[in-house]
Design a protein around this motif. Sequence first.
Motif, PDB file in Angstrom:
ATOM      1  N   MET A   1       0.838  -1.195   0.000  1.00 11.22           N
ATOM      2  CA  MET A   1       0.000   0.000   0.000  1.00 11.22           C
ATOM      3  C   MET A   1       0.877   1.250   0.000  1.00 11.22           C
ATOM      4  N   ARG A   2       0.283   2.340  -0.433  1.00  8.88           N
ATOM      5  CA  ARG A   2       0.986   3.625  -0.490  1.00  8.88           C
ATOM      6  C   ARG A   2       0.456   4.522   0.629  1.00  8.88           C
ATOM      7  N   PHE A   3       1.336   4.913   1.547  1.00 12.04           N
ATOM      8  CA  PHE A   3       0.971   5.674   2.734  1.00 12.04           C
ATOM      9  C   PHE A   3       1.427   7.125   2.620  1.00 12.04           C
ATOM     10  N   ALA A   4       0.638   8.006   3.216  1.00  6.43           N
ATOM     11  CA  ALA A   4       1.065   9.375   3.479  1.00  6.43           C
ATOM     12  C   ALA A   4       0.876   9.608   4.971  1.00  6.43           C
ATOM     13  N   ALA A   5       1.955   9.884   5.684  1.00 10.75           N
ATOM     14  CA  ALA A   5       1.896  10.078   7.131  1.00 10.75           C
ATOM     15  C   ALA A   5       1.985  11.559   7.462  1.00 10.75           C
ATOM     16  N   VAL A   6       1.037  12.032   8.261  1.00 16.84           N
ATOM     17  CA  VAL A   6       1.045  13.415   8.741  1.00 16.84           C
ATOM     18  C   VAL A   6       1.152  13.354  10.260  1.00 16.84           C
ATOM     19  N   LEU A   7       2.255  13.873  10.787  1.00 14.99           N
ATOM     20  CA  LEU A   7       2.539  13.764  12.210  1.00 14.99           C
ATOM     21  C   LEU A   7       2.505  15.140  12.858  1.00 14.99           C
ATOM     22  N   ASN A   8       1.654  15.281  13.854  1.00 14.77           N
ATOM     23  CA  ASN A   8       1.504  16.542  14.575  1.00 14.77           C
ATOM     24  C   ASN A   8       2.539  16.588  15.695  1.00 14.77           C
ATOM     25  N   GLN A   9       3.605  17.345  15.503  1.00 10.93           N
ATOM     26  CA  GLN A   9       4.693  17.365  16.480  1.00 10.93           C
ATOM     27  C   GLN A   9       4.293  18.017  17.808  1.00 10.93           C
ATOM     28  N   ALA A  33       7.922  -4.094   4.874  1.00  4.65           N
ATOM     29  CA  ALA A  33       6.740  -4.920   4.573  1.00  4.65           C
ATOM     30  C   ALA A  33       6.259  -4.724   3.135  1.00  4.65           C
ATOM     31  N   GLY A  34       7.030  -3.984   2.336  1.00  6.03           N
ATOM     32  CA  GLY A  34       6.690  -3.819   0.921  1.00  6.03           C
ATOM     33  C   GLY A  34       5.851  -2.607   0.598  1.00  6.03           C
ATOM     34  N   HIS A  35       5.617  -1.735   1.584  1.00  8.46           N
ATOM     35  CA  HIS A  35       4.821  -0.528   1.355  1.00  8.46           C
ATOM     36  C   HIS A  35       5.721   0.658   1.023  1.00  8.46           C
ATOM     37  N   SER A  36       5.121   1.745   0.584  1.00 14.45           N
ATOM     38  CA  SER A  36       5.837   3.005   0.397  1.00 14.45           C
ATOM     39  C   SER A  36       5.182   4.053   1.281  1.00 14.45           C
ATOM     40  N   VAL A  37       5.954   5.059   1.689  1.00 15.46           N
ATOM     41  CA  VAL A  37       5.405   6.049   2.600  1.00 15.46           C
ATOM     42  C   VAL A  37       6.060   7.409   2.391  1.00 15.46           C
ATOM     43  N   GLN A  38       5.243   8.453   2.479  1.00 12.76           N
ATOM     44  CA  GLN A  38       5.702   9.840   2.496  1.00 12.76           C
ATOM     45  C   GLN A  38       5.393  10.390   3.882  1.00 12.76           C
ATOM     46  N   VAL A  39       6.348  11.069   4.505  1.00 11.80           N
ATOM     47  CA  VAL A  39       6.176  11.549   5.873  1.00 11.80           C
ATOM     48  C   VAL A  39       6.232  13.070   5.908  1.00 11.80           C
ATOM     49  N   ASP A  40       5.257  13.666   6.585  1.00  9.79           N
ATOM     50  CA  ASP A  40       5.191  15.116   6.742  1.00  9.79           C
ATOM     51  C   ASP A  40       5.051  15.415   8.234  1.00  9.79           C
ATOM     52  N   ILE A  41       6.042  16.067   8.819  1.00 10.51           N
ATOM     53  CA  ILE A  41       6.014  16.445  10.239  1.00 10.51           C
ATOM     54  C   ILE A  41       5.673  17.931  10.311  1.00 10.51           C
ATOM     55  N   ILE A  60      -2.189   7.775  -3.198  1.00  9.98           N
ATOM     56  CA  ILE A  60      -2.139   7.358  -1.803  1.00  9.98           C
ATOM     57  C   ILE A  60      -3.328   6.453  -1.485  1.00  9.98           C
ATOM     58  N   ASP A  61      -3.050   5.361  -0.756  1.00  8.35           N
ATOM     59  CA  ASP A  61      -4.119   4.452  -0.329  1.00  8.35           C
ATOM     60  C   ASP A  61      -4.536   4.701   1.119  1.00  8.35           C
ATOM     61  N   VAL A  62      -3.567   5.071   1.961  1.00 15.81           N
ATOM     62  CA  VAL A  62      -3.819   5.219   3.396  1.00 15.81           C
ATOM     63  C   VAL A  62      -3.170   6.503   3.905  1.00 15.81           C
ATOM     64  N   VAL A  63      -3.931   7.278   4.682  1.00 15.94           N
ATOM     65  CA  VAL A  63      -3.400   8.459   5.346  1.00 15.94           C
ATOM     66  C   VAL A  63      -3.205   8.132   6.825  1.00 15.94           C
ATOM     67  N   ILE A  64      -1.973   8.257   7.291  1.00 16.79           N
ATOM     68  CA  ILE A  64      -1.668   8.056   8.706  1.00 16.79           C
ATOM     69  C   ILE A  64      -1.786   9.398   9.414  1.00 16.79           C
ATOM     70  N   ALA A  65      -2.613   9.458  10.449  1.00 18.21           N
ATOM     71  CA  ALA A  65      -2.756  10.672  11.256  1.00 18.21           C
ATOM     72  C   ALA A  65      -2.118  10.418  12.608  1.00 18.21           C
ATOM     73  N   GLY A  66      -1.063  11.147  12.915  1.00 19.55           N
ATOM     74  CA  GLY A  66      -0.378  10.993  14.186  1.00 19.55           C
ATOM     75  C   GLY A  66      -0.612  12.200  15.071  1.00 19.55           C
ATOM     76  N   GLY A  67      -1.247  11.996  16.222  1.00 12.24           N
ATOM     77  CA  GLY A  67      -1.524  13.103  17.116  1.00 12.24           C
ATOM     78  C   GLY A  67      -2.637  12.751  18.078  1.00 12.24           C
ATOM     79  N   GLY A  68      -3.247  13.778  18.654  1.00 10.48           N
ATOM     80  CA  GLY A  68      -4.320  13.586  19.611  1.00 10.48           C
ATOM     81  C   GLY A  68      -5.685  13.490  18.968  1.00 10.48           C
ATOM     82  N   ASP A  69      -6.726  13.603  19.791  1.00 12.16           N
ATOM     83  CA  ASP A  69      -8.092  13.435  19.303  1.00 12.16           C
ATOM     84  C   ASP A  69      -8.453  14.442  18.218  1.00 12.16           C
TER      85      ASP A  69
END
Length: 306
Positions: A1-9, A33-41, A60-69
Amino acid sequence: MRFAAVLNQDGGTLRTTDMAAFADRLRRTLEAAGHSVQVDIVAGQEIAAALERAVAKRNIDVVIAGGGDGTVSTAASLLMNKKKALAILPGGTMNLFARGLGIPQTLDGALKSFAEGEVTAVDMASANGRPFVHQFSIGMHARMVQLREKMDFGSRLGKMQASVRAAWATIKNPHTLKVSLTIGKTEIITRATGISISNNLFGEGHLPYADNPAGGLLGIYVSVARRRRDLVKLFLAMLRGRWRDSQHVEIHQADKAILKIHSPTKKFSAVMDGELFGLERETVIEIHPGALKVLVPARNVQAKAA
């Protein structure tokens, strides 16, 4: 899968995390695991725009949201009824929606679960068209959040301590609201110290989150406690997940509810997924079955199928 990660510092536990090192672990884990990912902090004030950019990407197939509620709720709202899936890195204080999805509660544990995770559809809810994933509340909960936001805290533990202080201040000086609540063909008119409406019914015996995030029904909780000692008992019952053991809360379920405020006060506040906003005198709350695709540990999908 192709991931885009957005991380709230600035979000939750991420504010005390070495973000460069964690981003490197994120890339290595998913790529192994064979996936690709773009990371934005990004900083907290930039999170909504960064999530919008991630959702808009075509490859992009999956958006990763890193942070609080707040971060998770914003991401889910943007992904509602979209083909892309949401993956949650739980960096908040309680991470209740993530708990309901079976997401591991450590950042690295959640990350590892995504490497072999599977996509499934879960419900979302809305209040006058505004989406939420966990809970909409008025009365005591909203007052508690208002008081907590005036306190200083710089960590997850500090926020939990502030929440307890705000809860006690609210219990010591409870306010009631005259409301009507229409559920199906039934109209309930009452004075309540609080009303919470959840995206699916809360489970029993644990913190307030849904055991089945695809159950297709709102959970409606009306607090009828007014005396201080009864409010304390209700608060403790909530923390233990003993909703049905409390004589001070009425529980209903429906796919739609209409809430009307009849108290004379001019301004009201509600809290939705941990964020305060102005409340209208009439609010329509609805559930939207299967409106959000989420990436969860594969065992959770298998268990549900079984």
